[in-house]
Design an enzyme around this catalytic site. Structure first.
Site, PDB file in Angstrom:
ATOM      1  N   GLY A 104      21.692  81.632  30.511  1.00 29.97           N
ATOM      2  CA  GLY A 104      20.380  81.760  29.886  1.00 29.97           C
ATOM      3  C   GLY A 104      19.350  82.473  30.735  1.00 29.97           C
ATOM      4  O   GLY A 104      18.186  82.534  30.371  1.00 29.97           O
ATOM      5  N   TYR A 141      17.987  74.259  29.553  1.00 28.91           N
ATOM      6  CA  TYR A 141      17.927  74.137  28.098  1.00 28.91           C
ATOM      7  C   TYR A 141      17.664  72.691  27.695  1.00 28.91           C
ATOM      8  O   TYR A 141      18.385  71.785  28.122  1.00 28.91           O
ATOM      9  CB  TYR A 141      19.224  74.636  27.466  1.00 28.91           C
ATOM     10  N   LYS A 152      20.656  91.252  28.596  1.00 32.69           N
ATOM     11  CA  LYS A 152      19.301  91.064  29.094  1.00 32.69           C
ATOM     12  C   LYS A 152      18.960  92.215  30.036  1.00 32.69           C
ATOM     13  O   LYS A 152      19.794  92.619  30.857  1.00 32.69           O
ATOM     14  CB  LYS A 152      19.192  89.734  29.835  1.00 32.69           C
ATOM     15  N   ASP A 174      17.681  93.191  25.472  1.00 33.60           N
ATOM     16  CA  ASP A 174      16.630  92.180  25.280  1.00 33.60           C
ATOM     17  C   ASP A 174      15.792  92.104  26.550  1.00 33.60           C
ATOM     18  O   ASP A 174      16.305  91.732  27.607  1.00 33.60           O
ATOM     19  CB  ASP A 174      17.286  90.825  24.989  1.00 33.60           C
ATOM     20  N   ASN A 209      12.925  90.304  26.810  1.00 35.16           N
ATOM     21  CA  ASN A 209      12.243  89.007  26.918  1.00 35.16           C
ATOM     22  C   ASN A 209      10.773  89.144  27.332  1.00 35.16           C
ATOM     23  O   ASN A 209      10.302  88.417  28.209  1.00 35.16           O
ATOM     24  CB  ASN A 209      13.005  88.090  27.877  1.00 35.16           C
ATOM     25  N   GLU A 252      14.962  94.390  22.049  1.00 34.49           N
ATOM     26  CA  GLU A 252      14.403  93.110  21.608  1.00 34.49           C
ATOM     27  C   GLU A 252      13.300  92.637  22.538  1.00 34.49           C
ATOM     28  O   GLU A 252      13.404  92.778  23.763  1.00 34.49           O
ATOM     29  CB  GLU A 252      15.551  92.093  21.585  1.00 34.49           C
ATOM     30  N   GLU A 262      11.705  85.561  18.005  1.00 27.62           N
ATOM     31  CA  GLU A 262      12.015  84.208  18.484  1.00 27.62           C
ATOM     32  C   GLU A 262      10.777  83.501  19.006  1.00 27.62           C
ATOM     33  O   GLU A 262      10.715  82.277  19.008  1.00 27.62           O
ATOM     34  CB  GLU A 262      13.103  84.236  19.560  1.00 27.62           C
ATOM     35  N   ASP A 303      13.514  82.060  14.211  1.00 28.19           N
ATOM     36  CA  ASP A 303      14.008  81.004  15.100  1.00 28.19           C
ATOM     37  C   ASP A 303      13.839  79.682  14.367  1.00 28.19           C
ATOM     38  O   ASP A 303      12.830  79.454  13.704  1.00 28.19           O
ATOM     39  CB  ASP A 303      13.195  81.017  16.399  1.00 28.19           C
ATOM     40  N   HIS A 348      17.506  84.568  15.799  1.00 26.17           N
ATOM     41  CA  HIS A 348      17.662  84.166  17.189  1.00 26.17           C
ATOM     42  C   HIS A 348      18.426  82.845  17.243  1.00 26.17           C
ATOM     43  O   HIS A 348      18.169  81.943  16.454  1.00 26.17           O
ATOM     44  CB  HIS A 348      16.290  83.963  17.830  1.00 26.17           C
ATOM     45  N   ALA A 349      19.353  82.744  18.175  1.00 24.89           N
ATOM     46  CA  ALA A 349      20.042  81.473  18.368  1.00 24.89           C
ATOM     47  C   ALA A 349      20.398  81.341  19.846  1.00 24.89           C
ATOM     48  O   ALA A 349      19.787  81.985  20.691  1.00 24.89           O
ATOM     49  CB  ALA A 349      21.265  81.362  17.468  1.00 24.89           C
ATOM     50  N   GLU A 361      22.716  85.630  16.089  1.00 25.63           N
ATOM     51  CA  GLU A 361      23.047  85.530  17.511  1.00 25.63           C
ATOM     52  C   GLU A 361      23.983  84.341  17.750  1.00 25.63           C
ATOM     53  O   GLU A 361      23.891  83.312  17.078  1.00 25.63           O
ATOM     54  CB  GLU A 361      21.767  85.350  18.336  1.00 25.63           C
TER      55      GLU A 361
END
Lengths: 429, 429
Positions: free
Chosen positions: A22, A32, A220, A248, A250, A274, A301, A324, A351-352, A382
């Site tokens: 992550g 998480y 990422k 992505d 972020n 993204e 998301e 999301d 988004h997942a 995702e």
């Protein structure tokens, strides 16, 4: 008559930062977590409503406190009344003027209300004996419209227009339900692309993604351009020319940086870029979309509510809408988001990942296919293969596709052993 | 060396809903509240840092929980280090990746971080023996720029451009400080205009506002058009033709409704229309601004952060920017907002009222006059004459002007008797 007797909350945290699962340019070491809610009734049917907000660690206690603040609105209320008109129930919670001040309709309090509504949806779908996607998909267009708060939307989408969209999708519902059960819904995988992984691990996971049947992967990016070029080269060489590669950032970039950075990655034939910048920056996303065309821009998301999605669509700022399951005001607001996307003809690729996001958001995408957009073309949900073992009905992805869930409910229910084992601090309202 | 030894929080609620003070079209019965924070050190100088988030009642416990979540970031930290580089301190809190997920940079968690930063500013100004406005106004342009997080701003405002704005305002600082101390800063009053008041009370308070020397009043609107017309007629007859009348819809309308409603009120020569729709709706505000011109559009009390203000300015959606002392990421983010307004040449008329908002936001407006915009033309700070008696250094408004405060600090410090007397539930982190 049955009433809600308890709104129990748990602060659940998984120590994912240890393995850098992550990790991305803005979130180097997430743990998480879920601010989790269990709603109990005196119906005697053994059914509970489960809902949660996904977070990444510190602050999950604040999110849990917000869930506890819902208890006075729910305990003692008649369950049938709440569930029979989920539009009114949503309005009652989202529209509470004192709670609303804390957003309005954004952040900790709004996500908590969304989790409360999602727990009610879980209970309603379980009572109906249906998975949420099928439960929603069998509602009439009028019933679906009644779920949506059109406040702040009517300059882009009116209730009548929503009704037209839903009526246009009515023919073929049964065929699409059968097709979902037969073929599932396409997935893409982010498993290979976390920023904290070594080049060797990246290459290995890319090859595994192809072997597993995924048509798209995501990497990422945004911490270091040279690293991004090297990693994209490894990924492209590993997956070959037929597999899509999305990136992505972020939220890492300012507008000019995003345009320049994506230009430097043009050779890799990107499926989308993204979260190039702040999720609040509608005009910034629009400028980036113009600047990086034809690379599609994706976001959502962290889009706080339907008003942001409305504007992203109005401004032609996104080509891919990433809803999301726990960021907005629950199923109700996500129905609004799906209708907006359909109105503007923009594809939805949810988004997942995280914890429980795959389990829950798949229902919204499948409902969209059956009853709203009526299409699955160029769409995918995702997928990340973490933490599914903690759920009662974990997501099943086979040959790159989400299998349509058949268990009643929203998919949010976590195993009680997992709740207890990862409870950071438990509290009952 | 001194360290922070305690971050104590109090959930303070005033039962204002009883008298309908503060009632408007979206908030019929607010209980003005403060999630309050007191920072203590072992310096032995008796100085504390006070900060708070204004809310309107239910949910103030959630906001207080978010303040408590700051304790691990502050307790044990060296005070001199934190205060010497408030830009870095702000980045450390706002940029914490795990807390950031809860917004990002919006809602409960962001407001809590803002209150924590404001408490540090309170301590810093007290140590300097200066009121905050003067403390900020005597910083160099470079020091002021160092306070601002320019992430997501550089497509509209770069650090160099900010420096140019501040350098251009350096000449005349001393004269403007003297002028503020001599004349104060213009105020307008919302006291007459709450929606729950009778016509008689409205007329009486309008006349009193004129007698008290205010040049502008504001009325809440948006619940019923006929009522609005009647109340505006009463107000205009009561104040005469020389006094400005602004209206405030508190987010009540969709875009087409706002345009039609304001058109129906055109005869009353409105000073501005405030919060016509969702504070998130940049494009909506822009459409309304075009639709109601030449009536100016004002918003900002619910604008969640600098990214929203940036876009409101880029889109020419507002003619009046209404910063709020406790909605965004503290003094630091409000310095960014003031610089953005100066860059785009838009006047700032801060939101106040509530509890403690007048006491705190006046410092930002006065700093703006001395060191940023260097102008006071067409500007005024909102004033409501409620709840000032609970503060150690209450706002003083005379002849329609805020007197420049001279007491050291930000003005946030509440009397301990008031804290104790209105504590809904106290908790120490």
């Amino acid at each position: 008559m049955a009433v809600i007797t308890a709104v129990d909350t748990v602060d659940i945290r998984f120590p994912t930062s240890v393995s850098l699962d992550g990790s991305d340019a803005m979130n180097p070491d997430p743990d998480y977590s879920a601010a989790y809610l269990v709603m109990r009734t005196d119906a005697g049917d053994g059914l509970e409503g489960h809902g949660f907000v996904f977070t990444i660690g510190r602050g999950n206690d604040v999110q849990t406190a917000a869930l506890q603040a819902l208890a006075p609105y729910l305990i003692g209320e008649d369950v049938d009344t709440l569930l029979a008109d989920m539009g009114a129930t949503s309005q009652r919670l989202v529209g509470d003027s004192q709670l609303r001040w804390l957003g309005p309709e954004k952040g900790v309090m709004h996500m908590a209300i969304g989790a409360g509504l999602n727990a009610l949806w879980d209970l309603r779908a379980k009572r109906a004996g249906q998975p949420l996607w099928l439960h929603l998909a069998t509602l009439s267009p009028e019933e679906i419209v009644s779920l949506v708060d059109f406040r702040y939307l009517t300059d882009a989408l009116t209730p009548d227009e929503a009704l037209q969209i839903l009526r246009a999708a009515e023919p073929g519902r049964a065929e699409r339900i059968a097709r979902l059960r037969d073929e599932g819904y396409p997935a893409y995988t982010t498993t290979p692309g976390w920023l904290g992984y070594s080049d060797e691990k990246l290459a290995r996971l890319c090859r595994e993604a192809v072997d597993d049947g995924f048509g798209q992967i995501k990497l990422k990016v945004g911490a270091n351009l040279d690293d991004d070029i090297r990693r994209l080269r490894i990924a492209r060489e590993s997956v070959g020319g037929q597999i899509g590669i999305a990136i992505d950032a972020n939220q890492r970039w300012d507008v000019p940086d995003a345009i320049a950075w994506v230009a430097a990655l043009a050779e890799f034939d990107l499926a989308w870029v993204e979260e190039p910048t702040s999720p609040d920056d509608v005009l910034g996303h629009a400028a980036i979309a113009r600047g990086v065309a034809p690379v599609p821009v994706a976001t959502g998301e962290h889009a706080q509510n339907r008003v942001i999605f409305k504007q992203l669509l109005q401004a032609e700022a996104i080509s891919v809408m990433q809803i999301d399951a726990t960021r907005v005001g629950g199923v109700n607001e996500n129905v609004a988001n799906l209708l907006l996307a359909a109105k503007f003809g923009v594809r939805v690729c949810p988004h997942a990942g995280g914890v429980g996001l795959c389990e829950t958001v798949q229902h919204l995408a499948m409902f969209d296919f059956v009853s709203v957009s009526a299409t699955i073309d160029d769409r995918c949900i995702e997928y990340v293969d973490h933490l599914h073992e903690h759920f009662v009905t974990p997501t099943v992805v086979e040959r790159g596709r989400y299998r349509a869930p058949e268990a009643p409910g929203t998919g949010a229910e976590m195993l009680s052993a997992s709740m207890a084992g990862y409870a950071w601090r438990a509290a009952a309202a």
